[in-house]
Design an enzyme around this catalytic site. Structure first.
Site, PDB file in Angstrom:
ATOM      1  N   GLU B  29      11.298  44.122 -74.611  1.00 52.29           N
ATOM      2  CA  GLU B  29      10.523  45.322 -74.894  1.00 52.29           C
ATOM      3  C   GLU B  29       9.016  45.088 -74.905  1.00 52.29           C
ATOM      4  OE1 GLU B  29      13.761  47.648 -74.929  1.00 52.29           O
ATOM      5  OE2 GLU B  29      11.751  48.430 -75.332  1.00 52.29           O
ATOM      6  N   ALA B  30       8.599  43.859 -75.173  1.00 54.92           N
ATOM      7  CA  ALA B  30       7.164  43.666 -75.370  1.00 54.92           C
ATOM      8  C   ALA B  30       6.751  42.234 -75.079  1.00 54.92           C
ATOM      9  CB  ALA B  30       6.790  44.007 -76.818  1.00 54.92           C
ATOM     10  N   LYS B  45       0.378  43.030 -79.262  1.00 54.12           N
ATOM     11  CA  LYS B  45       1.760  43.290 -78.838  1.00 54.12           C
ATOM     12  C   LYS B  45       1.722  44.464 -77.872  1.00 54.12           C
ATOM     13  CE  LYS B  45       6.331  44.174 -80.651  1.00 54.12           C
ATOM     14  NZ  LYS B  45       7.165  44.257 -81.845  1.00 54.12           N
ATOM     15  N   ASP B 139      15.665  43.444 -87.841  1.00 51.04           N
ATOM     16  CA  ASP B 139      15.769  42.189 -87.085  1.00 51.04           C
ATOM     17  C   ASP B 139      15.255  41.037 -87.941  1.00 51.04           C
ATOM     18  OD1 ASP B 139      14.384  41.020 -83.886  1.00 51.04           O
ATOM     19  OD2 ASP B 139      16.267  40.528 -84.901  1.00 51.04           O
TER      20      ASP B 139
END
Lengths: 183, 219
Positions: B29-30, B45, B139
């Site tokens: 995602e990043a 980010k 997470d």
């Protein structure tokens, strides 16, 4: 093998190179603001008592520059966008009233907008502001007293948050997200 | 005139584009890069576009996830959970700029032989505070916890975070943490147990979460 690790990239080089000038005992802060509006100064004219420190000022400048670059400024020009970006509120009028230097202001912070001011620009600013130039370290002073209390109240910073990372970090976090989160 | 924005006043260093040596993490995602913000150590980010998605949909999804992450960070900080200070939210470039925290990730700390007991105490307390504020991290791996120089634990990467969490959401968060710990650091069951005990001691709502955790483990 060997050699220094290269410096990581600076996110906001113009803000990093930005110029601040702090004055105390300013006799006519409202007059300085008016003069800046008329183009006598290329700087945001800020009530220094409302600024938490150099990071607060720098983060506001970086945010204003980003808005200017992306065509999303809320105000008319970069200097006024800096004042707005310093503020806890999305109300432009309240931002100017609280963070812009006015009749009751005696400590003025000039946040020069790029390109960097020349020596002549700074001399002209000194003459216009007519206050005593103070070291920038003084921008952090007085946060334990009434000045800090007003900042805490305006930004709604609680004791737990401040205990974690400090008052200025909490303020900078608010500045960073203000328009993105619409609060 | 004094330019005092940059803390250590290095010359502005735009750098060549795509400085791979600054990349400190890359996921689906990043991309996460080391940077400076006003001369201070920072992390950028940047969320990645998915080219298989319609551009308009991609823009909206990326923005909404980025803002959700920012929201979770702001709420966590307000609740007194140590997280990186946000410096800049740059929606057009799909990135957030934040403080680079000093210290080591919990992963590095454990692998370096750090004191499991004090880590457990600090990590449990941090997650308890987070959950009591109604936020789940989503997470909780040892890469997403930082042990700061004073021994306290900060939480990183709220990309999967959510708010208005139920007891079951919190139980799942703890279960993920449990599993992540044990799979990354075999033989640390005692640290995990101590972390959960610290959580229980610091959370005002631990009993409800405990009941759910029992069921989550059985699933």
């Amino acid at each position: 093998a060997g050699g220094a690790t290269p410096m990581p990239r600076e996110v906001s080089p113009d803000a990093a190179a930005g110029t601040l000038r702090l004055y105390e005992g300013v006799p006519d802060a409202a007059g300085v603001t008016q003069a800046a509006i008329k183009g006598a100064l290329r700087a945001a004219v800020v009530d220094a008592d409302r600024v938490c420190g150099r990071l607060h000022a720098g983060a506001a400048l970086a945010k204003a520059l980003l808005a200017h670059e992306s065509g999303t400024m809320k105000t008319r020009n970069l200097a006024s966008e800096v004042v707005y970006s310093l503020s806890h509120t999305r109300s432009i009028r309240d931002s100017f009233a609280t963070y812009g230097a006015g009749a009751a202001t005696t400590r003025v912070l000039l946040v020069f907008t790029p390109p960097a001011p020349t020596a002549e620009d700074v001399a002209a600013a000194d003459a216009l502001v007519a206050g005593e130039v103070a070291p920038l370290g003084a921008l952090d002073a007085g946060l334990d007293g009434e000045r800090g209390a007003r900042i805490r109240e305006a930004f709604r910073i609680g004791a737990d948050e401040e205990a974690c990372a400090g008052l200025e970090a909490a303020v900078v976090g608010r500045v960073a997200v203000k328009d993105a989160l619409g609060s | 005139p004094p330019s005092a924005m940059a803390e250590e006043a290095p010359a502005a260093h735009p750098g060549p584009p795509g400085d791979d040596e600054d990349i400190i993490g890359q996921g689906a995602e990043a991309i996460v890069r080391r940077a400076t913000f006003l001369g201070r150590p920072a992390v950028v980010k940047e969320r990645i576009s998915k080219r298989y998605r319609l551009k308009e949909l991609d823009d909206r999804l990326v923005s909404s996830r980025l803002l959700q992450e920012v929201r979770c960070m702001v709420r966590s900080a307000a609740a007194g959970v140590r997280t990186p200070t946000l410096y800049l939210v740059d929606l057009p470039r799909r990135r957030i700029v934040m403080e680079e925290l000093p210290g080591h990730t919990a992963k590095e700390y454990i692998r370096g032989g750090g004191d499991g007991g004090s880590l457990a105490e600090a990590a449990g307390a941090a997650v308890a505070r987070l959950h009591d504020a109604g936020i789940v991290h989503g997470d909780l791996t040892t890469s997403n916890m930082m042990v700061l120089p004073d021994g306290s634990v900060a939480l990183l990467d709220f990309g999967l975070g959510s708010m208005q969490a139920t007891a079951e959401d919190k139980a799942v968060d703890l279960y993920v943490m449990e599993r992540a710990f044990v799979s990354t650091h075999p033989g640390t069951d005692a640290v995990v147990a101590a972390t959960l005990e610290s959580y229980r001691a610091h959370s005002a709502a631990a009993e409800a979460v405990w009941a759910k955790l029992h069921h989550v483990r059985l699933r």
